[in-house]
Design a protein around this motif. Sequence first.
Motif, short mmCIF file in Angstrom:
data_model
loop_
_atom_site.label_atom_id
_atom_site.label_comp_id
_atom_site.label_asym_id
_atom_site.label_seq_id
_atom_site.Cartn_x
_atom_site.Cartn_y
_atom_site.Cartn_z
N ASP A 181 4.75 8.32 -0.42
CA ASP A 181 5.12 8.10 0.97
C ASP A 181 6.62 8.23 1.15
OD1 ASP A 181 2.50 7.48 1.86
OD2 ASP A 181 2.67 5.59 0.77
N GLY A 199 0.78 -1.23 0.00
CA GLY A 199 0.00 0.00 0.00
C GLY A 199 0.81 1.28 0.00
N ASN A 217 2.79 13.44 -3.24
CA ASN A 217 2.05 12.57 -2.30
C ASN A 217 2.66 11.19 -2.13
OD1 ASN A 217 1.19 13.11 -4.84
ND2 ASN A 217 -0.98 12.80 -4.45
N VAL A 275 -4.21 5.12 -6.94
CA VAL A 275 -3.17 4.54 -6.10
C VAL A 275 -3.68 4.13 -4.72
CG1 VAL A 275 -1.37 5.85 -7.24
CG2 VAL A 275 -2.38 6.74 -5.15
N LYS A 276 -4.87 4.58 -4.36
CA LYS A 276 -5.37 4.32 -3.02
C LYS A 276 -5.34 2.82 -2.69
CE LYS A 276 -8.01 8.11 -2.06
NZ LYS A 276 -9.18 8.75 -2.60
N GLY A 277 -4.64 2.47 -1.63
CA GLY A 277 -4.63 1.07 -1.19
C GLY A 277 -3.78 0.16 -2.05
N ARG A 278 -3.05 0.72 -2.98
CA ARG A 278 -2.19 -0.14 -3.79
C ARG A 278 -0.74 0.23 -3.58
NH1 ARG A 278 -6.32 -1.55 -7.67
NH2 ARG A 278 -7.68 0.24 -7.84
N THR A 325 2.42 1.37 -4.98
CA THR A 325 2.61 2.11 -6.22
C THR A 325 4.07 2.51 -6.40
OG1 THR A 325 0.40 3.02 -5.95
CG2 THR A 325 1.83 4.10 -7.56
N GLU A 354 -5.31 13.78 -10.60
CA GLU A 354 -6.52 13.44 -9.83
C GLU A 354 -6.84 11.97 -10.01
OE1 GLU A 354 -9.18 17.30 -10.31
OE2 GLU A 354 -10.28 15.43 -10.71
N SER A 396 -4.37 9.78 -8.27
CA SER A 396 -4.46 9.73 -6.81
C SER A 396 -5.62 8.84 -6.38
CB SER A 396 -4.58 11.13 -6.22
OG SER A 396 -5.73 11.74 -6.75
N ARG A 397 -6.68 8.78 -7.21
CA ARG A 397 -7.77 7.83 -6.89
C ARG A 397 -7.30 6.41 -7.10
NH1 ARG A 397 -11.35 10.70 -10.80
NH2 ARG A 397 -11.64 12.71 -9.81
#
Lengths: 730, 165
Positions: free
Chosen positions: A685, A509, A683, A666-669, A671, A660, A663-664
């Motif tokens: 990590d 994630g 954004n 990559v959520k929970g994946r 990347t 945009e 960013s939707r």
Amino acid sequence: MTIMDHLPDRFREQLTSAPLFCCRTDLLLDGSFGEQWMAVTEEAITVWEQEDRPKAKFSVLTLSDARVSGGIGGGSLIIETYEGPVVLARYTAALASMFGFAAKLIGALAKQEELPVISERDLPRYCPTCGHPLGEGTQVCQFCMNKGKAAARVLRYAKPYKRQMATAAFLLILTTLIELVPPYITKLIIDDVLQPKAAGSALLIFVVALGVTTVLMAVMQTVRGYIGIWVGSKLMGDIRGDIYGSLMRLSLAYFDRRQTSQFIGRVNSDAESMRQFLTDGVIYVTGELLRIVAISVIIFSLDWQLSLLALLPVPFMIVASVTIWPKVGRRLYQQWRSIFRLNTMVGESMQGIRVVKAFGRENEEMSRYDGANAEVVRNNIKTEGLWQFIFPAFHLIAGIGTLLIWYYGGGKVLGNEIQLGVLMALVAYLGMLFGPLQWVSQMVNWASNAIAAAHRIFEIMDTPSEVPDADRPAPLGKIQGSVVFEGVTYGYEKHHPVLKGVSLRVQAGEMIGLVGHSGAGKSTFINLLCRFYDTDEGSILIDGVPIRQISQSDLRRQIGVVLQETFLFDGSIADNIAYSKPDATPEEIMRAAKIANAHDFIVRLPDGYDTKVGERGHKLSGGEKQRVAIARAIIHDPRILILDEATASVDTETERQIQEAISRLVKGRTTFAIAHRLSTLRNADRLVVLDRGKIVEVGTHEQLLEKTDGVYRKLVDAQQEMSQIRGVSV
Amino acid sequence: MEQQFDIRMLMKTEIALTRNKGGVLQGMVCGKRHEELIVYRCFPFQYESSYLSIRDAKDVELGIVRDIGELDPESAAELEKELQLRYFLPKVTRVDRVKNKSGLWLWELQTHLGPTRLAMRNLHEHIQYPGGGRIILTDLNGKRCEITDWQALDSHSRKQLEEIV
């Protein structure tokens, strides 16, 4: 089988302890071919040449490190002693990986680190029977395995059609036999009707018989011809399908090194040559052979002395064919290669036609083509010229046989030893016999062509994939998405590594931004994760499973990629979005497009989701294509997502939309993102900074900025400078 | 940017090459002593002894030698030797045999560094023609040999090559 070279006893005796590693070089220190032995023990490294006395010996205590220095076509193993670097051994490229290991081993000994474990991959392996190098991950030598000659493999394609082929063969036998009847009837007409002048029903009967055989022959030839075409077309289809299948199976590395346009010609023309051999060739050859046997039997029964005389030239023809055969094969290959070069050249300049036009180099391209063209012409004349010589030569030899028959046979008829009809029949049969013999040369041509084509085709089929699937792949359910790189080294050209000893642990994630100058190894990093290539050293683990042990289809199911160069296939937008999930419902497709910020522009198109895109279709802009590609990745629903410069070459507004969408996505994946504009990675990590194939910095944007002379800081500063020049803010 | 964007040509006086006891090339370049030097040919096919890139152990270019003949004899000899070692490209002096065995082209060659054998899967991907009568042979393992001018070889070799090139 020991995986190390066996150190000769005379050297082994000189060692005080068991060797950790020993190997044989293929070059001497002065760079000439020769053998040198090297043994590594816990205490020392010893090197021998031909003499029993060691040429050099270094105590491990005097060493600080060891490394390889890769040259071109070879390299050298260098140890760092306290008196400066010393060249320990030289080797050709074949042994590079083995010495790579040797260097690591000696380095670890010198630095008193944990010793590396040798793996079979580090050693060059040779087939025990033929001595050729073995491919990676296989124990079967492909050269020995293929001993079942190309011809036999070609014939295997005919197997599924053996019933049809058998029918054709049976018909062929019949036609061949029936063909032999007319000369015999002619003989009967001459000897039994015309010569004795015995008119009556006999003549009519013979003529009718002659007519019937002619009709029968016509019918059977038609049927056989049809079967031939039917089987031939099916065979072509099978062969083509197999070639294409093999191409798809090959790894990316195979295509990196080759001009791709060549394959179009190969798939079609080589398959055609093979088909010709299988249908026309095989049937023709068996038919003619049969005919030769049958004719021989008949003429020998008519008059064996004359027959012997007539067959005098046959051995010469056979000897000639056998000696010419290999020459023909090579010339044909030579011809093929010159055409191949010509085609490659055309393919190349067509692909680069924009560059050619932009620099106005049409004339130079034409003269380049002319050169290659002249070569083809030259080879063509050379090869085809050979035929023009062979054919009349065979004709001449065959002619001698007929002359002999006329002379001696004529004498016999005059001396009333044989009847005129027998002589006529003999001449007719001989004509039929020498016909096929002359055509032996044509068959040589066909067969050599087919065998050459078969070699090229089998070469593609036999090329082992450089990323072979494991024998028993580890089952991989829904993965979490943690990724670990452990000491990964890889180079597109082996031993010119692009990534050097890269280690990285990524949580499931997490979003990782890959940063660095171009050529730093970012794309390579991603290519390895997708397993487009296999690591030279080290391993990559997904959820703790090495990716070499995951089947590739399983792996790719977990990985989604959005590349810089978006490739849309010929088909509708909907097809392209659903590429990885052909059974996706229209709702799923629309949902994916919506997330990718693509739905609106697609709907506004006159043909909506059914808009044709790809080569000849609707031209989407770069940003639109990009969003379609993102939708494609979304519908794939991967656990690991790779974004390679996904927002390069679009304007700021489009970039915002794509950002945009991403960013939707990559959520929970997990990347991995590469971007030139560092702002796009805000954004992430963690940022991983690569420089010359090594990870130099890891941290968040803020952490990395704090390092005043860090690589990342410099990159950011440089970009800011650039954007100030352009007058835009980052 | 502190990098230099000009090619630095090395004058005769700026470079002196020697070889250490261990057989590693070293020397003085532009007044600085280097324990180890690496040499690249910039145009390996076109210019064998010109345009040589001299680099330090970290692979940073120190400068370019325009022609090996410009250097003092000792440096030139060492450089020549280093090129020989680094660019392992034996020159073929005789082609003993070229045969095709079960889909593999096997070459038996005599080179100026000794006899060797090459194995190729095919000819069209393993032979390069840089121009003239020059031929570069690359085998399955990446081992390379060079034929400087195939027309100049003896008649036996030419005969072997005739249907190959």
